[in-house]
Design a protein around this motif. Sequence first.
Motif, PDB file in Angstrom:
ATOM      1  N   GLU A 245      -3.001  -1.082  -1.108  1.00 51.35           N
ATOM      2  CA  GLU A 245      -2.829  -0.267   0.094  1.00 51.35           C
ATOM      3  C   GLU A 245      -2.127   1.054  -0.188  1.00 51.35           C
ATOM      4  OE1 GLU A 245      -0.693  -2.840   2.723  1.00 51.35           O
ATOM      5  OE2 GLU A 245      -2.533  -3.709   3.548  1.00 51.35           O
ATOM      6  N   MET A 246      -1.938   1.379  -1.438  1.00 52.30           N
ATOM      7  CA  MET A 246      -1.182   2.600  -1.717  1.00 52.30           C
ATOM      8  C   MET A 246      -1.558   3.199  -3.065  1.00 52.30           C
ATOM      9  SD  MET A 246       2.520   0.947  -2.585  1.00 52.30           S
ATOM     10  CE  MET A 246       2.772  -0.154  -3.972  1.00 52.30           C
ATOM     11  N   LYS A 255       1.890   1.255   8.014  1.00 59.37           N
ATOM     12  CA  LYS A 255       0.573   0.668   7.826  1.00 59.37           C
ATOM     13  C   LYS A 255      -0.361   1.682   7.165  1.00 59.37           C
ATOM     14  CE  LYS A 255       1.504  -3.254   9.864  1.00 59.37           C
ATOM     15  NZ  LYS A 255       1.546  -4.530   9.086  1.00 59.37           N
ATOM     16  N   PRO A 256      -1.356   1.219   6.435  1.00 61.57           N
ATOM     17  CA  PRO A 256      -2.334   2.150   5.862  1.00 61.57           C
ATOM     18  C   PRO A 256      -3.063   2.921   6.959  1.00 61.57           C
ATOM     19  CG  PRO A 256      -2.542  -0.012   4.866  1.00 61.57           C
ATOM     20  CD  PRO A 256      -1.613  -0.169   6.038  1.00 61.57           C
ATOM     21  N   VAL A 257      -3.360   4.171   6.689  1.00 57.92           N
ATOM     22  CA  VAL A 257      -4.098   5.006   7.642  1.00 57.92           C
ATOM     23  C   VAL A 257      -5.368   5.530   6.970  1.00 57.92           C
ATOM     24  CG1 VAL A 257      -2.025   5.677   8.903  1.00 57.92           C
ATOM     25  CG2 VAL A 257      -2.822   7.095   7.009  1.00 57.92           C
ATOM     26  N   ILE A 295     -10.144   7.712   2.312  1.00 56.43           N
ATOM     27  CA  ILE A 295      -9.357   6.672   1.659  1.00 56.43           C
ATOM     28  C   ILE A 295      -8.457   6.064   2.723  1.00 56.43           C
ATOM     29  CG2 ILE A 295      -9.392   7.683  -0.643  1.00 56.43           C
ATOM     30  CD1 ILE A 295      -6.607   8.819  -0.120  1.00 56.43           C
ATOM     31  N   GLU A 296      -8.083   4.805   2.550  1.00 51.14           N
ATOM     32  CA  GLU A 296      -7.209   4.145   3.517  1.00 51.14           C
ATOM     33  C   GLU A 296      -5.981   3.627   2.788  1.00 51.14           C
ATOM     34  OE1 GLU A 296      -7.488   0.965   7.237  1.00 51.14           O
ATOM     35  OE2 GLU A 296      -9.214   1.328   5.931  1.00 51.14           O
ATOM     36  N   VAL A 297      -4.895   4.383   2.886  1.00 49.54           N
ATOM     37  CA  VAL A 297      -3.671   4.066   2.140  1.00 49.54           C
ATOM     38  C   VAL A 297      -2.432   4.358   2.991  1.00 49.54           C
ATOM     39  CG1 VAL A 297      -4.685   4.532  -0.131  1.00 49.54           C
ATOM     40  CG2 VAL A 297      -3.586   6.388   1.137  1.00 49.54           C
ATOM     41  N   ARG A 301       5.004   9.210  -1.069  1.00 51.00           N
ATOM     42  CA  ARG A 301       5.260  10.383  -1.898  1.00 51.00           C
ATOM     43  C   ARG A 301       4.160  10.608  -2.925  1.00 51.00           C
ATOM     44  NH1 ARG A 301       9.876   8.973  -3.180  1.00 51.00           N
ATOM     45  NH2 ARG A 301       9.441   7.874  -5.139  1.00 51.00           N
ATOM     46  N   GLU A 302       3.703   9.523  -3.543  1.00 48.38           N
ATOM     47  CA  GLU A 302       2.680   9.651  -4.580  1.00 48.38           C
ATOM     48  C   GLU A 302       1.350  10.151  -4.016  1.00 48.38           C
ATOM     49  OE1 GLU A 302       4.837   7.203  -4.163  1.00 48.38           O
ATOM     50  OE2 GLU A 302       5.150   6.012  -5.978  1.00 48.38           O
ATOM     51  N   LEU A 303       1.038   9.795  -2.769  1.00 43.71           N
ATOM     52  CA  LEU A 303      -0.194  10.300  -2.142  1.00 43.71           C
ATOM     53  C   LEU A 303      -0.152  11.816  -2.053  1.00 43.71           C
ATOM     54  CD1 LEU A 303      -2.835  10.129  -0.449  1.00 43.71           C
ATOM     55  CD2 LEU A 303      -1.354   9.955   1.565  1.00 43.71           C
TER      56      LEU A 303
END
Length: 337
Positions: A245-246, A255-257, A295-297, A301-303
């Motif tokens: 999820e990330m 939650k993932p968006v 993408i769904e994450v 910070r890493e995104l």
Amino acid sequence: MAITKGAQIRYSILDRCFSNPAINYTKIKLLDTINSKLIELGYDGIALRQMQYDIAFMESSEGFGIELAQGLNDGRKRIFRYADPKFSLADHPLNQSDQEQLKTTLSILSRYRYREEFEWLDELLPRIEAAFEFAHNDYSSLISYQSNRDYVGQSWVGKIYNYLIQKKVLEITYRSFNQEQSENRIIHPYHLKQFNNRWFLFGHQISENGYSGLTTLALDRILDILPNDNKFIETHIEWGDYFDEMIGVSKSDEKPVLITLRFRESRIKYIDTKPIHGATQKNVTTDPSGLTRTIEVIPNRELYQKLLSFGEDVTVVSPESVKQKMIEKIQQMKENY
């Protein structure tokens, strides 16, 4: 004769002792050091006679052919040290028996390298073959790997891995980048993960006065590790799915968006061949240009670091929260110039 795992561990301990000019290792001090380390790793201690056999084997041609210094004494007790201060088994070639055993192991592993779940073997096998000179003599000119040899936390990886197997509770001396003083943390370790050439330990932290719960520790901020005898707390987390999820290692309660991204035409083929998030990345078929992906994450910070790395080649279409966060970061970057 093939070397067993227990024997190899003993040879490695002896090697470190023989290489250390700062400590005068007598026979009894050597034995105490070996047994202390073996017990720490979950093995039984050995008798003096076994250690003498180990040293004799290391000196033999069937073993490693090491040369120990002569005439070094602490009083009447002999000091054990390499004759060549620069010598180390790490730089010593394998004996013939070990070479054959390793080649057989590599041969067996190579049978599985084309199966999807063993894709990692495609990277590992050439490295091992080159390290032990089983491959092309000029291997280094044929292929290179991304690595950080100066990474400070690398020395903890093997030690923590052993503690993970043994399910040992750890007392870790830790200092994050924003701390002036170190602190001791009681950690029930669960999982090691490498990301962006750094290693991270995931575990359950126990604290009477501070935070208790799942935590992430960067190995390069660890100063010391000691096991203790506390009862280990098991985890029900499925680590194979935990990171789906990330991006990266920072997981919050969010939650993932669903995030919609539009790329420049010059970049889109790179995005498809190396997805930003392989578990969820999809093509938006309603975009006639074919340049939009989702993408769904969890927005972490890493995104944002990943999206910013694409520079002008990416535009966040939605959601508005991620879009605004990107705008804020880009404006802050602009102010730097």
